[in-house]
Design an enzyme around this catalytic site. Structure first.
Site: not given
Ligand code: FPP
Length: 249
Positions: A21, A34, A38, A132, A189, A195
């Site tokens: 997160d 954003r 990612h 793994l 987390r 959460r």
């Molecule tokens: C939460 O941050 C993250 C996500 C919803 C996406 C997670 C995806 C990746 C880390 C990339 C792809 C993963 C792999 C395994 C290839 P958020 O966008 O909710 O952040 P915020 O709460 O700060 O807005």
């Protein structure tokens, strides 16, 4: 002494689950889109899988895309899907080389066909690897998983309902996506949110929970080892007393 060297090799968790997160906030702090968060997050996911393999963790589950994430703005969903596609495509060779088995949990029928095909191909190609197991939770929601399990149980027992009397917790677990995967001993987390967010509700029943303020794109190997070290300092009682646990040793 590094944090990694301080780890007790006899008490490495078999399975670590991670809620990645903070990608959006990481990007916002830098005035970036954003999706850039990612992208950096995908790099942190790779680093974390490497860290887990280095210390002998057997299973790592990464929450990459929740059922609720389908409700994000269209371009963010599309960006995340294309990131998944490119990440899996570019990492598949390394996964195979490093003997990592890829698994997916979630409702993959909702994925765009090209992502679905790529993901399935990667799962097939790595299925005989023995190192793994990296599990990606994709289009995953725990309540959805539990409701689907119940529907399948009802269908299976329709013709012999009397047998439901003998139905056990282990039997129920066999109807979940995580069938054959041990429950996580540790949930991590990032980003300071406290959460569970509809993640592995059944499987996390007895897990130790570890929260860190680090935003996911900044999460390093040291941060992962720190989480495992913190876990190793805890006493897991499973409802028993400390005395009972001490007598078992
Ligand atoms: C939460 O941050 C993250 C996500 C919803 C996406 C997670 C995806 C990746 C880390 C990339 C792809 C993963 C792999 C395994 C290839 P958020 O966008 O909710 O952040 P915020 O709460 O700060 O807005």
């Amino acid at each position: 002494m590094s944090i990694k060297e301080k780890l007790d090799p006899n008490r490495i968790p078999q399975h670590v689950a991670v809620i990645m997160d903070g990608n959006g906030r990481w990007a916002k702090q830098r005035g970036k889109d954003r999706l850039e968060g990612h992208h950096q997050g995908a790099k942190a996911a790779r680093t974390t899988v490497e860290a887990a393999a280095e210390i002998g963790v057997k299973y790592i589950t990464l929450y990459a895309f929740s059922m609720e994430n389908w409700n994000r703005p269209k371009d963010e969903v599309a960006g995340l899907m294309s990131l998944l596609l490119s990440s899996i495509a570019s990492q598949l060779g390394d996964l195979i080389k490093n003997n990592i088995r890829l698994k997916i949990i979630g409702d993959t029928s909702l994925l765009p066909p090209d992502v679905f095909a790529q993901v399935n191909q990667a799962v097939q190609q790595s299925q005989n690897n023995t190192g793994l197991t990296a599990i990606i939770a994709l289009s995953y929601g725990s309540r959805n998983e539990i409701v689907n399990a119940v529907k399948n149980i009802v269908a299976d027992y329709k013709s012999h309902p009397q047998d439901i009397e003998k139905f056990t917790e282990e039997d129920f677990a066999n109807y979940l996506y995580t069938k054959d995967i041990p429950d996580p001993e540790l949930l991590v987390r990032t980003s300071g949110e406290l959460r569970i967010s509809n993640f592995l509700l059944w499987q996390l029943s007895y897990s130790e929970l570890y929260f860190t303020n680090v935003l996911w794109p900044d999460f390093s190997k040291e941060d992962f080892f720190e989480a495992v070290y913190n876990y190793q300092q805890r006493e897991r009682r499973f409802g028993k007393t400390s005395q009972q646990i001490a007598n078992l040793k």
